[in-house]
Design a protein around this motif. Structure first.
Motif, PDB file in Angstrom:
ATOM      1  N   TRP A  37      12.905 -56.094  -3.974  1.00  0.00           N
ATOM      2  CA  TRP A  37      12.905 -57.061  -2.891  1.00  0.00           C
ATOM      3  C   TRP A  37      13.754 -58.285  -3.222  1.00  0.00           C
ATOM      4  O   TRP A  37      14.439 -58.826  -2.345  1.00  0.00           O
ATOM      5  N   ILE A  38      13.740 -58.727  -4.475  1.00  0.00           N
ATOM      6  CA  ILE A  38      14.574 -59.862  -4.873  1.00  0.00           C
ATOM      7  C   ILE A  38      16.055 -59.509  -4.692  1.00  0.00           C
ATOM      8  O   ILE A  38      16.823 -60.302  -4.136  1.00  0.00           O
ATOM      9  N   SER A  39      16.451 -58.330  -5.142  1.00  0.00           N
ATOM     10  CA  SER A  39      17.855 -57.936  -4.983  1.00  0.00           C
ATOM     11  C   SER A  39      18.204 -57.769  -3.505  1.00  0.00           C
ATOM     12  O   SER A  39      19.301 -58.129  -3.073  1.00  0.00           O
ATOM     13  N   TYR A  40      17.277 -57.234  -2.718  1.00  0.00           N
ATOM     14  CA  TYR A  40      17.482 -57.119  -1.275  1.00  0.00           C
ATOM     15  C   TYR A  40      17.722 -58.497  -0.663  1.00  0.00           C
ATOM     16  O   TYR A  40      18.675 -58.698   0.099  1.00  0.00           O
ATOM     17  N   LEU A  41      16.862 -59.462  -0.993  1.00  0.00           N
ATOM     18  CA  LEU A  41      16.989 -60.807  -0.431  1.00  0.00           C
ATOM     19  C   LEU A  41      18.289 -61.478  -0.841  1.00  0.00           C
ATOM     20  O   LEU A  41      18.936 -62.144  -0.026  1.00  0.00           O
ATOM     21  N   ILE A  42      18.676 -61.308  -2.098  1.00  0.00           N
ATOM     22  CA  ILE A  42      19.922 -61.929  -2.571  1.00  0.00           C
ATOM     23  C   ILE A  42      21.116 -61.394  -1.795  1.00  0.00           C
ATOM     24  O   ILE A  42      21.939 -62.151  -1.286  1.00  0.00           O
ATOM     25  N   VAL A  43      21.201 -60.075  -1.680  1.00  0.00           N
ATOM     26  CA  VAL A  43      22.343 -59.477  -0.975  1.00  0.00           C
ATOM     27  C   VAL A  43      22.296 -59.824   0.512  1.00  0.00           C
ATOM     28  O   VAL A  43      23.310 -60.199   1.107  1.00  0.00           O
ATOM     29  N   PHE A  44      21.125 -59.731   1.125  1.00  0.00           N
ATOM     30  CA  PHE A  44      20.998 -60.001   2.556  1.00  0.00           C
ATOM     31  C   PHE A  44      21.305 -61.466   2.873  1.00  0.00           C
ATOM     32  O   PHE A  44      21.994 -61.765   3.852  1.00  0.00           O
ATOM     33  N   ASN A  45      20.807 -62.384   2.050  1.00  0.00           N
ATOM     34  CA  ASN A  45      21.017 -63.812   2.312  1.00  0.00           C
ATOM     35  C   ASN A  45      22.450 -64.264   2.057  1.00  0.00           C
ATOM     36  O   ASN A  45      22.856 -65.303   2.549  1.00  0.00           O
ATOM     37  N   TYR A  46      23.195 -63.520   1.274  1.00  0.00           N
ATOM     38  CA  TYR A  46      24.589 -63.869   1.037  1.00  0.00           C
ATOM     39  C   TYR A  46      25.533 -63.067   1.923  1.00  0.00           C
ATOM     40  O   TYR A  46      26.649 -62.736   1.533  1.00  0.00           O
ATOM     41  N   GLY A  47      25.060 -62.726   3.095  1.00  0.00           N
ATOM     42  CA  GLY A  47      25.939 -62.144   4.092  1.00  0.00           C
ATOM     43  C   GLY A  47      25.990 -60.632   4.132  1.00  0.00           C
ATOM     44  O   GLY A  47      26.752 -60.065   4.906  1.00  0.00           O
ATOM     45  N   GLY A  48      25.192 -59.972   3.322  1.00  0.00           N
ATOM     46  CA  GLY A  48      25.194 -58.515   3.350  1.00  0.00           C
ATOM     47  C   GLY A  48      24.391 -57.993   4.527  1.00  0.00           C
ATOM     48  O   GLY A  48      23.524 -58.669   5.064  1.00  0.00           O
ATOM     49  N   SER A  49      24.684 -56.786   4.938  1.00  0.00           N
ATOM     50  CA  SER A  49      23.915 -56.172   6.016  1.00  0.00           C
ATOM     51  C   SER A  49      22.602 -55.628   5.458  1.00  0.00           C
ATOM     52  O   SER A  49      22.405 -55.550   4.244  1.00  0.00           O
ATOM     53  N   VAL A  50      21.729 -55.240   6.351  1.00  0.00           N
ATOM     54  CA  VAL A  50      20.452 -54.640   5.951  1.00  0.00           C
ATOM     55  C   VAL A  50      20.708 -53.370   5.144  1.00  0.00           C
ATOM     56  O   VAL A  50      20.015 -53.092   4.165  1.00  0.00           O
ATOM     57  N   ILE A  51      21.717 -52.629   5.526  1.00  0.00           N
ATOM     58  CA  ILE A  51      22.021 -51.361   4.865  1.00  0.00           C
ATOM     59  C   ILE A  51      22.494 -51.587   3.433  1.00  0.00           C
ATOM     60  O   ILE A  51      21.992 -50.954   2.500  1.00  0.00           O
ATOM     61  N   ILE A  52      23.428 -52.502   3.243  1.00  0.00           N
ATOM     62  CA  ILE A  52      23.938 -52.793   1.898  1.00  0.00           C
ATOM     63  C   ILE A  52      22.835 -53.399   1.038  1.00  0.00           C
ATOM     64  O   ILE A  52      22.693 -53.062  -0.145  1.00  0.00           O
ATOM     65  N   ALA A  53      22.042 -54.296   1.626  1.00  0.00           N
ATOM     66  CA  ALA A  53      20.950 -54.925   0.875  1.00  0.00           C
ATOM     67  C   ALA A  53      19.918 -53.884   0.441  1.00  0.00           C
ATOM     68  O   ALA A  53      19.426 -53.918  -0.693  1.00  0.00           O
ATOM     69  N   THR A  54      19.616 -52.958   1.324  1.00  0.00           N
ATOM     70  CA  THR A  54      18.667 -51.894   0.978  1.00  0.00           C
ATOM     71  C   THR A  54      19.233 -50.991  -0.107  1.00  0.00           C
ATOM     72  O   THR A  54      18.517 -50.601  -1.034  1.00  0.00           O
ATOM     73  N   PHE A  55      20.516 -50.665   0.014  1.00  0.00           N
ATOM     74  CA  PHE A  55      21.160 -49.856  -1.019  1.00  0.00           C
ATOM     75  C   PHE A  55      21.061 -50.537  -2.386  1.00  0.00           C
ATOM     76  O   PHE A  55      20.709 -49.904  -3.379  1.00  0.00           O
ATOM     77  N   MET A  56      21.365 -51.824  -2.446  1.00  0.00           N
ATOM     78  CA  MET A  56      21.313 -52.548  -3.724  1.00  0.00           C
ATOM     79  C   MET A  56      19.891 -52.618  -4.260  1.00  0.00           C
ATOM     80  O   MET A  56      19.667 -52.489  -5.468  1.00  0.00           O
ATOM     81  N   GLY A  57      18.924 -52.817  -3.378  1.00  0.00           N
ATOM     82  CA  GLY A  57      17.529 -52.815  -3.809  1.00  0.00           C
ATOM     83  C   GLY A  57      17.128 -51.478  -4.403  1.00  0.00           C
ATOM     84  O   GLY A  57      16.478 -51.409  -5.449  1.00  0.00           O
ATOM     85  N   ALA A  58      17.534 -50.398  -3.754  1.00  0.00           N
ATOM     86  CA  ALA A  58      17.221 -49.059  -4.272  1.00  0.00           C
ATOM     87  C   ALA A  58      17.943 -48.794  -5.578  1.00  0.00           C
ATOM     88  O   ALA A  58      17.387 -48.168  -6.488  1.00  0.00           O
ATOM     89  N   PHE A  59      19.179 -49.268  -5.697  1.00  0.00           N
ATOM     90  CA  PHE A  59      19.935 -49.092  -6.935  1.00  0.00           C
ATOM     91  C   PHE A  59      19.243 -49.810  -8.095  1.00  0.00           C
ATOM     92  O   PHE A  59      19.085 -49.247  -9.181  1.00  0.00           O
ATOM     93  N   VAL A  60      18.794 -51.022  -7.852  1.00  0.00           N
ATOM     94  CA  VAL A  60      18.087 -51.790  -8.887  1.00  0.00           C
ATOM     95  C   VAL A  60      16.792 -51.077  -9.282  1.00  0.00           C
ATOM     96  O   VAL A  60      16.462 -50.978 -10.470  1.00  0.00           O
ATOM     97  N   VAL A  61      16.059 -50.577  -8.305  1.00  0.00           N
ATOM     98  CA  VAL A  61      14.832 -49.831  -8.605  1.00  0.00           C
ATOM     99  C   VAL A  61      15.139 -48.607  -9.452  1.00  0.00           C
ATOM    100  O   VAL A  61      14.422 -48.301 -10.410  1.00  0.00           O
ATOM    101  N   GLY A  62      16.202 -47.905  -9.115  1.00  0.00           N
ATOM    102  CA  GLY A  62      16.562 -46.704  -9.872  1.00  0.00           C
ATOM    103  C   GLY A  62      16.888 -47.006 -11.322  1.00  0.00           C
ATOM    104  O   GLY A  62      16.408 -46.319 -12.233  1.00  0.00           O
ATOM    105  N   VAL A  63      17.681 -48.033 -11.552  1.00  0.00           N
ATOM    106  CA  VAL A  63      18.033 -48.406 -12.933  1.00  0.00           C
ATOM    107  C   VAL A  63      16.792 -48.869 -13.682  1.00  0.00           C
ATOM    108  O   VAL A  63      16.537 -48.455 -14.821  1.00  0.00           O
ATOM    109  N   TYR A  64      15.999 -49.714 -13.040  1.00  0.00           N
ATOM    110  CA  TYR A  64      14.771 -50.224 -13.674  1.00  0.00           C
ATOM    111  C   TYR A  64      13.825 -49.081 -14.028  1.00  0.00           C
ATOM    112  O   TYR A  64      13.270 -49.044 -15.122  1.00  0.00           O
ATOM    113  N   SER A  65      13.660 -48.138 -13.105  1.00  0.00           N
ATOM    114  CA  SER A  65      12.720 -47.039 -13.366  1.00  0.00           C
ATOM    115  C   SER A  65      13.212 -46.137 -14.492  1.00  0.00           C
ATOM    116  O   SER A  65      12.403 -45.641 -15.285  1.00  0.00           O
ATOM    117  N   GLU A  66      14.514 -45.937 -14.603  1.00  0.00           N
ATOM    118  CA  GLU A  66      15.049 -45.132 -15.709  1.00  0.00           C
ATOM    119  C   GLU A  66      14.826 -45.840 -17.049  1.00  0.00           C
ATOM    120  O   GLU A  66      14.435 -45.202 -18.038  1.00  0.00           O
TER     121      GLU A  66
END
Length: 157
Positions: A37-66
């Motif tokens: 959610w933090i990565s989602y908010l950062i990307v979304f608040n700096y002009g990213g779309s919902v789609i890009i923000a969601t992608f970055m949030g999922a990417f961060v979750v994936g790296v963290y979980s690995e």
């Protein structure tokens, strides 16, 4: 914003409890959703779309979980599945159904497509993070193996 982050933590911990994840790993599962959610908010608040923000949030979750899967010797799914819960487009799906019931098919189609694309962004972010992590882990292992072989050759001489 702090309230959203706290809610993201609990929005990841409660499904982890539902999935019967070990109590010692619940906090780590909650942190997964918080980071998403933090990565989602950062990307979304700096002009990213919902789609890009969601992608970055999922990417961060994936790296963290690995990373946490290796550190805590647990399957990565114990951290990734609860971690994506805050990113799931539930409100978009609800709005799609609401538009269908109201017979506003143009908005329903638009909302449905956005919901599907956001779901795809979650899947793609998780897949790409897992693949990237495994790729860099393999490179690191190959470098360590090569160094060990070189050290062994030096010891023999």
């Amino acid at each position: 914003m702090i309230r959203q982050i706290v809610l993201a933590f609990f929005g990841s911990v409660f499904p982890a409890i539902l999935f019967n994840i070990d109590r010692k790993k619940l906090v780590w599962a909650g942190i997964s959703g918080t980071l998403a959610w933090i990565s989602y908010l950062i990307v979304f608040n700096y002009g990213g779309s919902v789609i890009i923000a969601t992608f970055m949030g999922a990417f961060v979750v994936g790296v963290y979980s690995e990373v946490m899967a290796r550190r805590l010797k647990a399957p990565s799914m114990q951290f990734s599945i609860p971690g994506i819960f805050p990113l799931v487009p539930g409100v978009m799906a609800y709005n799609t159904v609401l538009y269908i019931v109201a017979q506003n098919y143009d908005l329903a189609y638009s909302s449905a497509m956005k919901t599907i694309i956001v779901g795809g962004a979650i899947a793609f972010g998780m897949m790409l993070s897992s693949t990237t992590y495994k790729f860099f882990s393999k490179i690191q292992r190959d470098i360590e193996t090569k160094k060990a072989a070189q050290n062994k050759i030096k010891e023999m001489n």
